[in-house]
Design a protein around this motif. Structure first.
Motif, short mmCIF file in Angstrom:
data_model
loop_
_atom_site.label_atom_id
_atom_site.label_comp_id
_atom_site.label_asym_id
_atom_site.label_seq_id
_atom_site.Cartn_x
_atom_site.Cartn_y
_atom_site.Cartn_z
N LYS A 1 -72.54 19.78 -1.37
CA LYS A 1 -72.64 20.76 -2.45
C LYS A 1 -71.36 20.81 -3.29
O LYS A 1 -71.41 20.91 -4.52
CB LYS A 1 -72.94 22.13 -1.86
CG LYS A 1 -73.20 23.19 -2.93
CD LYS A 1 -73.63 24.50 -2.30
CE LYS A 1 -73.92 25.54 -3.37
NZ LYS A 1 -74.33 26.84 -2.78
N LYS A 2 -70.20 20.71 -2.62
CA LYS A 2 -68.94 20.80 -3.33
C LYS A 2 -68.75 19.63 -4.29
O LYS A 2 -68.39 19.80 -5.46
CB LYS A 2 -67.79 20.85 -2.33
CG LYS A 2 -66.42 20.99 -2.97
CD LYS A 2 -65.34 21.05 -1.92
CE LYS A 2 -63.95 21.14 -2.57
NZ LYS A 2 -62.88 21.17 -1.54
N TRP B 1 -71.11 17.71 -5.50
CA TRP B 1 -72.14 17.76 -6.53
C TRP B 1 -71.76 18.74 -7.62
O TRP B 1 -71.92 18.45 -8.81
CB TRP B 1 -73.46 18.15 -5.89
CG TRP B 1 -74.61 18.15 -6.84
CD1 TRP B 1 -75.29 17.07 -7.32
CD2 TRP B 1 -75.20 19.30 -7.47
NE1 TRP B 1 -76.28 17.47 -8.19
CE2 TRP B 1 -76.25 18.83 -8.31
CE3 TRP B 1 -74.96 20.66 -7.40
CZ2 TRP B 1 -77.03 19.68 -9.05
CZ3 TRP B 1 -75.74 21.51 -8.15
CH2 TRP B 1 -76.76 21.03 -8.96
N GLU B 2 -71.27 19.91 -7.25
CA GLU B 2 -70.84 20.89 -8.24
C GLU B 2 -69.67 20.36 -9.06
O GLU B 2 -69.58 20.59 -10.28
CB GLU B 2 -70.45 22.20 -7.55
CG GLU B 2 -71.61 22.96 -6.94
CD GLU B 2 -72.53 23.54 -8.00
OE1 GLU B 2 -72.09 23.68 -9.15
OE2 GLU B 2 -73.69 23.86 -7.67
N GLN B 3 -68.75 19.65 -8.40
CA GLN B 3 -67.60 19.10 -9.12
C GLN B 3 -68.06 18.06 -10.14
O GLN B 3 -67.60 18.05 -11.29
CB GLN B 3 -66.62 18.47 -8.15
CG GLN B 3 -65.36 17.91 -8.83
CD GLN B 3 -64.60 16.95 -7.94
OE1 GLN B 3 -65.20 16.10 -7.28
NE2 GLN B 3 -63.29 17.08 -7.92
N LYS C 1 -71.02 17.81 -11.55
CA LYS C 1 -71.76 18.50 -12.61
C LYS C 1 -70.78 19.15 -13.60
O LYS C 1 -70.99 19.10 -14.81
CB LYS C 1 -72.68 19.54 -11.99
CG LYS C 1 -73.59 20.24 -13.00
CD LYS C 1 -74.58 21.15 -12.31
CE LYS C 1 -73.87 22.33 -11.70
NZ LYS C 1 -74.82 23.35 -11.19
N THR C 2 -69.70 19.72 -13.07
CA THR C 2 -68.68 20.34 -13.93
C THR C 2 -67.97 19.28 -14.77
O THR C 2 -67.66 19.51 -15.95
CB THR C 2 -67.66 21.10 -13.08
OG1 THR C 2 -68.35 22.05 -12.27
CG2 THR C 2 -66.65 21.82 -13.95
N TRP D 1 -78.46 14.42 -10.87
CA TRP D 1 -79.42 15.46 -10.49
C TRP D 1 -80.49 14.88 -9.54
O TRP D 1 -80.93 15.55 -8.61
CB TRP D 1 -80.09 16.02 -11.74
CG TRP D 1 -79.22 16.90 -12.56
CD1 TRP D 1 -78.26 16.51 -13.44
CD2 TRP D 1 -79.20 18.33 -12.57
NE1 TRP D 1 -77.66 17.60 -14.01
CE2 TRP D 1 -78.22 18.73 -13.50
CE3 TRP D 1 -79.93 19.30 -11.90
CZ2 TRP D 1 -77.95 20.06 -13.76
CZ3 TRP D 1 -79.66 20.62 -12.16
CH2 TRP D 1 -78.68 21.00 -13.08
N GLU E 1 -82.82 19.14 -2.47
CA GLU E 1 -82.86 20.57 -2.77
C GLU E 1 -84.28 21.09 -2.91
O GLU E 1 -84.60 22.17 -2.41
CB GLU E 1 -82.09 20.82 -4.07
CG GLU E 1 -82.05 22.28 -4.49
CD GLU E 1 -81.31 22.48 -5.80
OE1 GLU E 1 -81.24 23.64 -6.27
OE2 GLU E 1 -80.78 21.49 -6.35
#
Length: 826
Positions: free
Chosen positions: A242-243, A245-247, A249-250, A411, A418
């Motif tokens: 998750k970390k 993936w969020e990075q 995406k940012t 994604w 997800e």
């Protein structure tokens, strides 16, 4: 003094910007440091050592302790000090022939009678008077010039309007380079490269003994299974936590913002070129004046201070003990500045000859297979050119985050992880038709769990730019309806075969015609097709593909901006039963080709800027419903031609500019629904009241003042809407329409509601809000089916009703009592 932490911070800052320093800037920076160190060393050496030593060269008037004095005539003596000294002596003025004489050879060794303090004084005076400025101050000037060059080297890193963008770029580059998604994206692309796969398969085949290599079907299937398992392992490996993936995406969002921020100007490029021009000009200035003073630095100097009265000597011979070192230093400094200038000229040449305002990722697109990486311009392009001078690998890895395809894949790799089957089940609901529907919004693709929903009937996909239906869609045996809302989809061959057999309804929304999937024109079993998007570009009609293969198409809906009916509709004209065209205000021109729609039963032409009813409509003999909403119709004089439409039961002429309706409307004998709302009607023609089968009449939002008594002839009327007019009274005959179930009289000028309203025993909806009523008749209680939820009136008017009448909405036995009382009174 600098502390160790401060020195470490300076080193870290230098390393922070090194990614934007090309080789010439690095060499120039080192040259400046050498110039700086040499000037500091030379300056310190001149401060620590004696600068000059001076000795007297002639005899002046020597005043001894005796009262006698001698005067010796001056001649031109010859010294062994060199030609410079002899020349200086010959040019020396003779102050007095009486006071100066040249001593005989026997007197040359006479004492000067000067003490040490006088020599020190003379040396200081001669150092300031006789020595040129460059012998005294050039090291300090060189130090100052070196500092200026050092500051100009990194000016674009410190200027506020450029430093912020540079810091953002360096931060983003570092994160993009180290992001796990960068490695995974490149690895997946490399694995998907057929050349690489073929080489791997070839190598694996060559490793096996020839006796074991068999080219049969079983071997091929085994290879396919191995390849599929490897691919699945590769896909599972690309699932980020998750970390990460969020990075990632940012980072995609930061890159988009940074690109928009830097592509709108050339501040960084201008600043860098400006500082390079400044350095080159500084080089020419330094070389211009230093080259003239190299030869002027000498070891010997003649000093003639005006201190003869103090020392008795007028001319002194001085030596500059640092002259040799100063000359060497100037030569070294000129050499360093020349190297600095040549490199600066090259940097300036590179800046003006290279296309630094445009940057192409063509090679990166070929290597990474991400074909949608856009080229950049202006400051963004210049920064990437500078990064390439350091290491092109940074730009290659950075380009991954400029690709929309890469973002979609980011994604996707987390999509299946997800969106599980259990989560998708939570989004399944029943639509208004009672079908099981799943709506997905702004996902990068279809989760695999969707294809496990065998009972799903409707699938709606909105704003999903990369949709692909694989062979697994064959498991969705109940799906009959598909919505592709701004979601162009690709379909595998086996999936297309399934769609051809079972897909009945298809909705497609698009912004450009090329977003309409071509496979939709091959759906033989399709019954409903809804197209919504622009089909007009620069006043030119964009044609649709042929509808010939849509053999079962019955309903066609087009929401666009067309100015004529698409020619492809003629392919299905004979089989269409319903057609809806909703224009955006573009005037629609009709042709005789619509005459072929002999089986059309429902036609809706909305917002097409029609001024009259198109004549071609009167040839559609099977037409049952006609809707001409939101046009510019101002005349319906041809309404009598509706006599040819013997099946017409519903006519909607609402939201137009119709001032009146002719009595010939009575020719539409079987008309059941008539909508004339939102026009400019001032009265109702008597022909309307001849329509004995009329069930619904809507004349709201007009200018009607009087409701004719003939309205009581509409015995079949069930729904009457006369809201938003200027009615002052209601005729009693209105309440002869005892079949009325809905009566809307809101927003008029009614003063009294007749008691005959109680005759409407089947009334279920009554709207009286917005009138001038003072009270309500108690006979309204006879409307037994009328409930409080369907009785819309102001609260104060509702309170005027007797309490017993108010109870009728909750007590049905009260209605029976009222009826009996009315019957007895009669």
């Amino acid at each position: 003094m600098f502390t160790s932490s401060e020195v470490a911070l300076l080193n870290e800052t230098g390393a922070h910007y090194k990614i934007l320093k090309p080789w010439w800037d690095v060499i120039m920076e080192h040259l400046v440091m050498v110039m700086l160190m040499s000037s500091v060393f030379m300056g310190a050496l001149m401060m620590l050592k004696d600068k000059v030593v001076c000795l007297p060269m002639d005899y002046g008037n020597i005043t001894s302790g005796s009262s006698k004095s001698e005067s010796v005539p001056v001649q031109n003596p010859t010294f062994s000090s060199g030609s410079a000294t002899q020349t200086a002596l010959q040019a020396m003025p003779i102050e007095s022939t009486k006071a100066t004489t040249v001593p005989p050879p026997s007197q040359l060794g006479r004492q000067t009678k000067l003490d040490l303090q006088q020599y020190i004084y003379i040396s200081h005076v001669c150092y300031q008077k006789a020595f040129p400025w460059y012998c005294k101050y050039f090291p300090y000037l060189a130090l100052m010039q070196s500092v200026i060059l050092m500051l100009s080297n990194n000016f674009w890193f410190k200027y506020p309007k450029t430093s912020s963008k540079i810091e953002h770029l360096i931060t983003i580059l570092g994160k993009c380079f180290e992001s796990p998604w960068t490695t995974n994206a490149l690895a997946v692309r490399a694995w998907q490269d057929p050349k690489i796969n073929k080489s791997k398969i070839k190598l694996s085949t060559e490793e096996k003994p020839e006796s074991k290599v068999k080219h049969d079907s079983s071997t091929a299937s085994n290879c396919d299974m191995q390849f599929d398992s490897s691919t699945s392992k590769m896909t599972s490996a690309t699932i980020l936590d998750k970390k990460d993936w969020e990075q990632a995406k940012t980072l995609f969002e930061r890159v988009r913002i940074f690109r928009a921020h830097t592509e709108d100007g050339n501040v960084i490029y201008t600043c860098y070129v400006g500082q390079t021009v400044f350095k080159v000009l500084k080089f020419f200035i330094i070389i211009g004046y230093t080259s003239t003073i190299v030869g002027a630095i000498t070891f010997e100097h003649i000093c003639m201070p005006s201190i003869q009265t103090l020392t008795g000597w007028s001319t002194f011979f001085c030596i500059h003990n640092m002259a040799f070192m100063a000359k060497i230093f100037v030569l070294i400094y000129i050499t360093l500045v020349s190297m600095y200038g040549m490199i600066g000229i090259y940097a300036l040449f590179w800046s003006f000859t290279q296309p630094l305002k445009d940057y192409s990722f063509e090679k990166v697109r070929e290597e990474t297979k991400f074909t949608d990486i856009p080229d950049v311009k202006n400051d963004f392009a210049f920064l990437l050119h500078m990064v390439d001078q350091y290491d092109p690998l940074f730009s290659k890895r950075f380009a991954i985050f400029m690709s929309e395809d890469s973002e979609i894949r980011l994604w996707k790799v987390n999509l299946d992880h997800e969106w599980t089957y259990e989560k998708l089940k939570q989004y399944v609901s029943r639509n208004t038709s009672g079908q099981l529907e799943l709506q997905l919004f702004m996902l990068p693709g279809l989760p695999k769990a969707v294809f496990d929903m065998s009972d799903l009937e409707v699938l709606s996909l909105e704003f999903m730019p990369d949709v692909k239906f694989p062979d697994m869609v064959s498991q969705m045996v109940s799906m009959k309806e598909l919505h592709l809302l701004y979601s162009p989809a690709k379909v595998d061959q086996n999936a297309l075969s399934l769609f051809k057999k079972q897909l009945l309804v298809l909705h497609v929304k698009f912004t450009k015609v090329r977003e309409i999937p071509l496979w939709i024109y091959t759906l033989k079993t399709l019954r409903e097709l809804h197209l919504s998007g622009s089909l007009n570009s620069e006043n030119k009609m964009i044609p649709l593909e042929s509808f010939k293969e849509l053999r079962n198409l019955k309903i066609l809906v087009i929401k666009s901006n067309i100015f004529k009916i698409p020619s492809s509709i003629n392919d299905v004209a004979l089989q269409l039963t319903k057609m809806i065209i909703e224009n955006d205000g573009t005037k629609l021109v009709f042709t005789n080709s619509l005459k072929n729609m002999v089986n059309l039963s429902e036609l809706q032409l909305e917002n097409c800027k029609l001024e009259q009813i198109p004549k071609v409509i009167f040839s559609m003999t099977s037409l049952q419903k006609l809707d001409l909403k939101s046009n510019a119709i101002w005349s319906v004089k041809d309404i009598s031609n509706f006599i040819y439409l013997k099946r017409l039961t519903c006519l909607r002429l609402w939201h137009n500019n119709i001032p009146s309706v002719p009595n010939t409307i009575s020719n539409i004998k079987i008309l059941e629904q008539l909508f004339l709302s939102n026009n400019k009607l001032t009265d109702l023609p008597s022909g309307i009241f001849m329509l004995k089968k009329l069930i619904i009449l809507d004349v709201s939002n007009n200018l009607i003042k009087i409701l004719p008594e003939e309205i009581g002839q509409l015995e079949a009327l069930q729904n009457l809407t006369i809201s938003d007019n200027i009615l002052a009274a209601l005729p009693v005959q209105l309440f002869n329409c005892v079949r009325l179930k809905s009566l809307n009289l809101s927003n008029n000028n009614l003063i009294v509601l007749p008691a005959e309203v109680g005759w409407l025993t089947q009334l279920m909806h009554l709207d009286l809000k917005g009138n001038c009523l003072d009270s309500l008749p108690w006979q309204i209680a006879c409307c037994s089916l009328l409930k409080k939820s369907g009785f819309i009136v102001e609260d104060y008017l509702y309170e005027t009703l007797p309490s017993e009448v108010q109870k009728q909405f909750s007590d049905t036995s009260f209605v029976t009592t009222i009826r009996n009382a009315i019957t007895e009174s009669k």
